[in-house]
Design a protein around this motif. Structure first.
Motif, mmCIF file in Angstrom:
data_model
loop_
_atom_site.group_PDB
_atom_site.id
_atom_site.type_symbol
_atom_site.label_atom_id
_atom_site.label_comp_id
_atom_site.label_asym_id
_atom_site.label_seq_id
_atom_site.Cartn_x
_atom_site.Cartn_y
_atom_site.Cartn_z
ATOM 1 N N SER A 4 1.001 -1.183 -0.179
ATOM 2 C CA SER A 4 -0.114 -0.272 -0.034
ATOM 3 C C SER A 4 0.870 1.225 0.057
ATOM 4 O O SER A 4 0.366 2.304 -0.240
ATOM 5 C CB SER A 4 -1.011 -0.096 1.248
ATOM 6 O OG SER A 4 -0.078 -0.110 2.379
ATOM 7 N N SER A 5 2.260 1.190 0.160
ATOM 8 C CA SER A 5 3.044 2.526 0.075
ATOM 9 C C SER A 5 3.191 2.844 -1.026
ATOM 10 O O SER A 5 3.827 3.951 -1.150
ATOM 11 C CB SER A 5 4.233 1.970 0.647
ATOM 12 O OG SER A 5 5.132 0.955 -0.202
ATOM 13 N N GLY A 6 2.733 2.362 -2.296
ATOM 14 C CA GLY A 6 2.650 2.727 -3.613
ATOM 15 C C GLY A 6 3.936 2.349 -4.219
ATOM 16 O O GLY A 6 3.697 2.506 -5.608
ATOM 17 N N LYS A 7 4.805 1.635 -3.742
ATOM 18 C CA LYS A 7 5.951 1.240 -4.399
ATOM 19 C C LYS A 7 6.090 -0.271 -4.047
ATOM 20 O O LYS A 7 5.802 -0.719 -2.947
ATOM 21 C CB LYS A 7 7.210 1.978 -3.986
ATOM 22 C CG LYS A 7 8.483 1.462 -4.832
ATOM 23 C CD LYS A 7 9.701 2.118 -4.279
ATOM 24 C CE LYS A 7 11.140 1.689 -5.006
ATOM 25 N NZ LYS A 7 12.218 2.212 -4.602
ATOM 26 N N ASN A 8 6.382 -0.814 -5.185
ATOM 27 C CA ASN A 8 6.726 -2.308 -5.079
ATOM 28 C C ASN A 8 7.737 -2.636 -4.300
ATOM 29 O O ASN A 8 8.812 -2.391 -4.464
ATOM 30 C CB ASN A 8 6.642 -3.244 -6.576
ATOM 31 C CG ASN A 8 6.631 -4.677 -6.297
ATOM 32 O OD1 ASN A 8 6.977 -5.215 -5.560
ATOM 33 N ND2 ASN A 8 5.953 -4.971 -7.415
ATOM 34 N N PRO A 9 7.449 -3.362 -3.174
ATOM 35 C CA PRO A 9 8.614 -3.613 -2.303
ATOM 36 C C PRO A 9 9.626 -4.715 -2.689
ATOM 37 O O PRO A 9 10.810 -4.646 -2.327
ATOM 38 C CB PRO A 9 7.764 -4.255 -1.025
ATOM 39 C CG PRO A 9 6.656 -4.898 -1.598
ATOM 40 C CD PRO A 9 6.278 -3.982 -2.666
ATOM 41 N N LEU A 10 9.360 -5.139 -3.706
ATOM 42 C CA LEU A 10 10.239 -5.941 -4.803
ATOM 43 C C LEU A 10 11.340 -5.123 -5.391
ATOM 44 O O LEU A 10 12.505 -5.846 -5.782
ATOM 45 C CB LEU A 10 9.587 -6.893 -5.451
ATOM 46 C CG LEU A 10 8.442 -8.152 -4.801
ATOM 47 C CD1 LEU A 10 7.937 -8.970 -5.726
ATOM 48 C CD2 LEU A 10 9.077 -8.837 -3.464
ATOM 49 N N ASP A 11 11.176 -3.996 -5.686
ATOM 50 C CA ASP A 11 11.905 -3.368 -6.503
ATOM 51 C C ASP A 11 13.396 -3.212 -6.001
ATOM 52 O O ASP A 11 14.215 -3.325 -6.812
ATOM 53 C CB ASP A 11 11.393 -1.895 -6.860
ATOM 54 C CG ASP A 11 11.963 -1.281 -7.783
ATOM 55 O OD1 ASP A 11 12.076 -1.510 -8.973
ATOM 56 O OD2 ASP A 11 12.738 -0.187 -7.618
ATOM 57 N N SER A 12 13.638 -3.099 -4.770
ATOM 58 C CA SER A 12 14.792 -2.763 -4.027
ATOM 59 C C SER A 12 15.383 -4.006 -3.898
ATOM 60 O O SER A 12 16.924 -4.148 -3.777
ATOM 61 C CB SER A 12 14.410 -2.118 -2.765
ATOM 62 O OG SER A 12 13.859 -2.773 -1.905
ATOM 63 N N LEU A 13 14.830 -4.998 -3.952
ATOM 64 C CA LEU A 13 15.365 -6.577 -3.751
ATOM 65 C C LEU A 13 15.979 -7.319 -4.966
ATOM 66 O O LEU A 13 16.735 -7.891 -5.046
ATOM 67 C CB LEU A 13 14.420 -7.364 -3.146
ATOM 68 C CG LEU A 13 14.026 -6.892 -1.785
ATOM 69 C CD1 LEU A 13 12.876 -8.004 -1.264
ATOM 70 C CD2 LEU A 13 15.149 -7.183 -0.581
ATOM 71 N N ILE A 14 15.336 -6.789 -6.197
ATOM 72 C CA ILE A 14 15.739 -7.246 -7.320
ATOM 73 C C ILE A 14 16.380 -6.323 -8.050
ATOM 74 O O ILE A 14 16.047 -5.438 -8.515
ATOM 75 C CB ILE A 14 14.175 -7.761 -8.339
ATOM 76 C CG1 ILE A 14 13.206 -8.525 -7.424
ATOM 77 C CG2 ILE A 14 14.723 -8.407 -9.615
ATOM 78 C CD1 ILE A 14 12.113 -8.736 -8.312
ATOM 79 N N LYS A 15 17.812 -6.788 -8.121
ATOM 80 C CA LYS A 15 18.730 -6.008 -8.766
ATOM 81 C C LYS A 15 19.517 -6.758 -9.977
ATOM 82 O O LYS A 15 19.794 -7.856 -9.865
ATOM 83 C CB LYS A 15 20.020 -5.492 -7.709
ATOM 84 C CG LYS A 15 19.284 -4.755 -6.555
ATOM 85 C CD LYS A 15 20.345 -4.552 -5.427
ATOM 86 C CE LYS A 15 19.679 -3.679 -4.402
ATOM 87 N NZ LYS A 15 20.778 -3.423 -3.219
ATOM 88 N N VAL A 16 19.406 -5.988 -10.990
ATOM 89 C CA VAL A 16 20.107 -6.449 -12.406
ATOM 90 C C VAL A 16 21.563 -6.538 -12.080
ATOM 91 O O VAL A 16 22.248 -5.972 -11.638
ATOM 92 C CB VAL A 16 19.654 -5.468 -13.534
ATOM 93 C CG1 VAL A 16 20.637 -6.171 -14.697
ATOM 94 C CG2 VAL A 16 18.359 -5.385 -13.770
ATOM 95 N N GLY A 17 21.861 -8.011 -12.590
ATOM 96 C CA GLY A 17 23.115 -8.310 -12.497
ATOM 97 C C GLY A 17 23.650 -8.898 -11.133
ATOM 98 O O GLY A 17 24.824 -9.302 -10.845
ATOM 99 N N GLU A 18 22.875 -9.082 -10.171
ATOM 100 C CA GLU A 18 22.951 -9.572 -8.595
ATOM 101 C C GLU A 18 22.122 -10.849 -8.530
ATOM 102 O O GLU A 18 21.143 -11.109 -9.194
ATOM 103 C CB GLU A 18 22.729 -8.416 -7.570
ATOM 104 C CG GLU A 18 23.876 -7.304 -7.698
ATOM 105 C CD GLU A 18 23.496 -6.347 -6.450
ATOM 106 O OE1 GLU A 18 22.916 -6.721 -5.707
ATOM 107 O OE2 GLU A 18 24.190 -5.190 -6.602
ATOM 108 N N ALA A 19 22.417 -11.566 -7.546
ATOM 109 C CA ALA A 19 21.897 -12.746 -7.014
ATOM 110 C C ALA A 19 20.610 -12.455 -6.413
ATOM 111 O O ALA A 19 20.525 -11.492 -5.831
ATOM 112 C CB ALA A 19 22.550 -13.764 -6.371
#
Length: 384
Positions: A4-19
């Motif tokens: 509900s914060s408006g930002k997908n909480p996964l965005d900061s966890l899924i990083k291109v080039g990282e596991a």
């Protein structure tokens, strides 16, 4: 952290080039991408954000029970072979198409090879079934994985040393490195190869080896296997027309795995060859074109009716082979429906060594009347 914060909480966890630091699940509970897998492109990240479940992520962050993790009560990790292969394929596709621009190419390729070997050792039936049932998205990556699976299974039977076995699988994954885009194109091309395409194909073993050197791969066995994987015992192979005595045994094994895997997949100009027929063709040519020991081991590993193939039973049922048994012609089968009826509510396991359930013959997928994607659960296995 909430949606509900408006930002997908996964965005900061899924990083291109990282596991990935956690497992990602779809809303219906299916594993989308496992912890430790690399996110390779922005487009892949966008797809993960669109299809992942925020609730599953929050559960992982709060250290709540993870469906795939080993638990205190001793319940083992759940291995889903189809999901694993589905996740490995785009990672390999990326490496094959971006090899020269990927600074960690060799490390990432070795990681994929190690993962495939581990899966082949733990869930061989599921890996074999994935070859026959998973749809082809990118042919080069899929064929390389299929070849690697067969090579891993045969090399285990041969008690190949672990370091050489790893290099064999790495070679299987990179043998077509220089022509990855061309092979994807040829998969759906019905017309004969053009002179330019023929030239590319003829030179790809040496050029693929050269690209590997540019990527920092220094292992000479790796290069030898890639360079020789199209050599033939009678000297008619390419690119060097080596005689039988000059072909490395593991290169010959890779060649057998390569041609075997190719026969099992349909092309624009032909249907897939039924596994039983493909194995029969190879067996007829043993000790002439291919080593009889390797072919015998291949038949033992795949079985006369490999996992993932469809069969008709004496009980007038149609089913899919689930697991190999001691006798190559008597596998465990999941009956899916009667020949003249609708599909069962769930698969019914049949031991085909019993006379009433003996196999009467193989049938093509089209005749089975079952969508393969609904069968993946048959090969889920807990890791002990």
């Amino acid at each position: 952290m909430t949606a509900s914060s408006g930002k997908n909480p996964l965005d900061s966890l899924i990083k291109v080039g990282e596991a990935l630091p956690i497992n990602l699940y779809t809303k219906n509970g299916f594993l989308l991408l496992g912890k430790g897998h690399y996110v390779l492109t922005d487009k892949q990240k966008e797809r993960l954000l669109a299809h992942s479940s925020v609730e599953a992520t929050q559960r992982a962050l709060q250290n709540k029970p993870d469906p795939t993790a080993k638990r205190a009560d001793g319940t083992a990790e759940l291995i889903e072979p189809f999901e694993e292969v589905h996740n490995i394929t785009p990672r390999l596709d990326y490496l094959l198409n971006c090899a020269l621009s990927e600074p960690m190419f060799e490390l990432k390729l070795r990681e994929l090879a190690e993962r495939l070997i581990g899966l082949c050792d733990k869930v061989p039936d599921g890996l074999l079934a994935s070859m026959l049932l998973l749809p082809i998205q990118r042919y080069t990556a899929a064929h390389s994985i299929h070849t690697a699976i067969l090579a891993a299974l045969i090399s285990k039977r041969l008690d190949t040393p672990a370091d050489a076995r790893l290099i064999l699988i790495a070679a299987a994954l990179t043998m077509n490195l220089s022509i990855a885009p061309l092979m994807d194109e040829l998969y759906s091309q019905a017309a004969p190869l053009t002179p330019e395409q023929q030239e590319e194909v003829a030179g790809h073993p040496l050029l693929s080896s050269a690209i590997l050197r540019e990527c920092g791969v220094a292992d000479e066995l790796w290069h030898t296997l890639v360079q020789q994987h199209h050599e033939e015992w009678d000297g008619s192979g390419y690119p060097q027309r080596l005689e039988r005595a000059d072909i490395h045994p593991l290169a010959h094994l890779l060649h057998l795995a390569d041609i075997s895997a190719a026969k099992l997949v349909p092309r624009s100009y032909r249907k897939a060859i039924l596994p039983q027929n493909a194995l029969a063709q190879l067996f007829q040519n043993r000790d002439q074109q291919v080593d009889s020991q390797y072919v015998t081991l291949l038949v033992k590993e795949m079985g006369v009716y490999p996992p993932g193939s469809f069969v008709r039973l004496a009980s007038h049922e149609l089913g899919v082979v689930v697991a190999r048994r001691e006798r190559a012609d008597q596998p465990l089968v999941a009956a899916l429906r009667r020949e003249d009826g609708a599909a069962y509510g769930g698969p019914l396991l049949r031991e085909t060594r019993q006379k009433e359930y003996q196999i009467m013959g193989m049938i093509p997928l089209s005749q089975a009347g079952i969508r393969p994607q609904y069968l993946s659960g048959l090969w889920k296995k807990r890791k002990h």
